[in-house]
Scaffold this motif. Structure first.
Motif, PDB file in Angstrom:
ATOM      1  N   ASP A  92       0.814  -1.218   0.000  1.00 29.62           N
ATOM      2  CA  ASP A  92       0.000   0.000   0.000  1.00 29.62           C
ATOM      3  C   ASP A  92       0.844   1.264   0.000  1.00 29.62           C
ATOM      4  O   ASP A  92       0.419   2.288  -0.540  1.00 29.62           O
ATOM      5  N   ASN A  93       2.027   1.225   0.610  1.00 29.22           N
ATOM      6  CA  ASN A  93       2.932   2.378   0.595  1.00 29.22           C
ATOM      7  C   ASN A  93       4.348   1.891   0.875  1.00 29.22           C
ATOM      8  O   ASN A  93       4.868   2.024   1.993  1.00 29.22           O
ATOM      9  N   PRO A  94       5.020   1.338  -0.146  1.00 30.91           N
ATOM     10  CA  PRO A  94       6.349   0.733   0.050  1.00 30.91           C
ATOM     11  C   PRO A  94       7.394   1.697   0.602  1.00 30.91           C
ATOM     12  O   PRO A  94       8.375   1.264   1.212  1.00 30.91           O
TER      13      PRO A  94
ATOM     14  N   PHE B 134      -6.793  -6.383   8.568  1.00 31.97           N
ATOM     15  CA  PHE B 134      -5.469  -6.999   8.654  1.00 31.97           C
ATOM     16  C   PHE B 134      -4.453  -5.881   8.440  1.00 31.97           C
ATOM     17  O   PHE B 134      -4.476  -5.208   7.410  1.00 31.97           O
ATOM     18  N   ILE B 135      -3.568  -5.670   9.415  1.00 35.09           N
ATOM     19  CA  ILE B 135      -2.552  -4.623   9.331  1.00 35.09           C
ATOM     20  C   ILE B 135      -1.182  -5.256   9.437  1.00 35.09           C
ATOM     21  O   ILE B 135      -0.903  -6.008  10.389  1.00 35.09           O
ATOM     22  N   HIS B 136      -0.320  -4.950   8.468  1.00 33.95           N
ATOM     23  CA  HIS B 136       1.035  -5.504   8.454  1.00 33.95           C
ATOM     24  C   HIS B 136       2.034  -4.389   8.181  1.00 33.95           C
ATOM     25  O   HIS B 136       1.942  -3.694   7.168  1.00 33.95           O
ATOM     26  N   THR B 137       2.972  -4.183   9.102  1.00 30.24           N
ATOM     27  CA  THR B 137       3.998  -3.155   8.926  1.00 30.24           C
ATOM     28  C   THR B 137       5.326  -3.805   8.537  1.00 30.24           C
ATOM     29  O   THR B 137       5.394  -5.008   8.302  1.00 30.24           O
ATOM     30  N   GLY B 138       6.386  -2.989   8.465  1.00 33.99           N
ATOM     31  CA  GLY B 138       7.661  -3.485   7.956  1.00 33.99           C
ATOM     32  C   GLY B 138       8.719  -3.669   9.029  1.00 33.99           C
ATOM     33  O   GLY B 138       8.453  -4.224  10.093  1.00 33.99           O
ATOM     34  N   SER B 139       9.910  -3.123   8.750  1.00 28.44           N
ATOM     35  CA  SER B 139      11.061  -3.376   9.617  1.00 28.44           C
ATOM     36  C   SER B 139      11.279  -2.297  10.656  1.00 28.44           C
ATOM     37  O   SER B 139      12.266  -2.323  11.390  1.00 28.44           O
ATOM     38  N   GLY B 140      10.376  -1.321  10.752  1.00 25.35           N
ATOM     39  CA  GLY B 140      10.527  -0.262  11.743  1.00 25.35           C
ATOM     40  C   GLY B 140      10.021  -0.679  13.109  1.00 25.35           C
ATOM     41  O   GLY B 140       9.542  -1.796  13.319  1.00 25.35           O
ATOM     42  N   ILE B 141      10.163   0.248  14.068  1.00 28.60           N
ATOM     43  CA  ILE B 141       9.598   0.053  15.407  1.00 28.60           C
ATOM     44  C   ILE B 141       8.182   0.624  15.354  1.00 28.60           C
ATOM     45  O   ILE B 141       7.992   1.835  15.311  1.00 28.60           O
TER      46      ILE B 141
END
Length: 261
Positions: free
Chosen positions: A147-149, A166-173
């Motif tokens: 949705d917003n790479p 369903f919410i999926h984030t990346g490598s951040g805190i």
């Protein structure tokens, strides 16, 4: 890796909605008037006029002027009652008016289901996400990688504004909250340390994903609002993993609880 599961409330406020206005039209009007007048003692006259309007926004042609000229050819002088005093007068005028009309139109937007805040950039925005299929009770999703790479490595706070997400984030805190919506939800903070907040007791069921695979340093994730019927999946923990231990009342101040090391 450490995972704490305290019982605290929502840490992210809900968001707002948006609207937009647009649409412009152009009307062009061209008028050509030619007048031929025959004057004698009785003062008689004849006039030919042609007017054309165009709302398409394109250029106007000379068709109107040509039609007037053709009409003028059919005008005949009126014989004067006093020889030598008859005259013919011809006048022509042409004008083009461009009128810009702006009509406000409310553009219907899809309902905003997620509020995303980038804590490092100090910016936030609402998003509708995309449809989610194949997961019972889950209808919408916000997956940062698709949705917003550009936010994959950012530190994000994401709040659900609608149930069944369903919410999926990346490598951040990151922090993810569904505390104010209820329903069936899936919270996946991706890698790194994350703070995941579920719904209130009795408002629905939530599934939490904690990913410890390939961690380059110690990570500590916290799950709040974990109730009977909810589930936690720990990626990177297998029977071959080093011994794990449960410790009570560890974690960040104000968010302590049962902790898995």
């Amino acid at each position: 890796m450490a995972l704490s599961i305290p019982d605290i409330g929502n840490v992210i406020p809900p968001g707002a909605d948006t609207q937009s206005f647009e649409s412009v039209g152009v009307v062009k009007t061209q008028q050509n008037t030619n007048t031929q007048t025959n004057i004698d003692n009785n003062t008689s006259s004849q006039t030919a006029t042609n007017t054309r309007s165009d709302s398409t926004g394109g250029e106007l042609t000379d068709d109107a002027a040509a039609a007037v000229a053709n009409n003028l050819e059919n005008l005949a002088p009126i014989t004067s009652q006093t020889p030598g005093t008859s005259s013919i007068t011809e006048t022509s005028s042409s004008s083009q008016t461009n009128i810009n009309t702006v009509t406000p139109v409310i553009t219907a937007e899809p309902p905003m289901k997620f509020l995303i805040a980038d804590t490092l950039a100090n910016s936030s925005y609402a998003a509708g996400g995309t449809a989610c299929t194949g997961l019972a009770g889950v209808s919408s999703q916000y997956v940062v990688q698709t949705d917003n790479p550009t936010l994959t490595a950012a530190n994000l706070n994401i709040t659900a504004l609608a149930p069944g997400v369903f919410i999926h984030t990346g490598s951040g805190i990151d922090a993810i909250s569904v505390a104010s919506v209820g329903g069936t939800n899936i919270l996946d903070g991706g890698t790194n340390s994350n703070f995941l907040v579920g719904g209130a007791a009795g408002s629905g069921t939530d599934t939490f994903f904690v990913d410890a695979r390939g961690a380059g340093s110690d990570i500590w994730s916290t799950i709040s609002g974990f109730h009977a019927g909810d589930a936690v999946t720990l990626f990177g923990i297998t029977p071959a993993s080093k011994a794990v231990a449960w410790v009570d009342n560890e974690g960040a101040p104000g968010a302590t609880g049962l902790t898995l090391h």
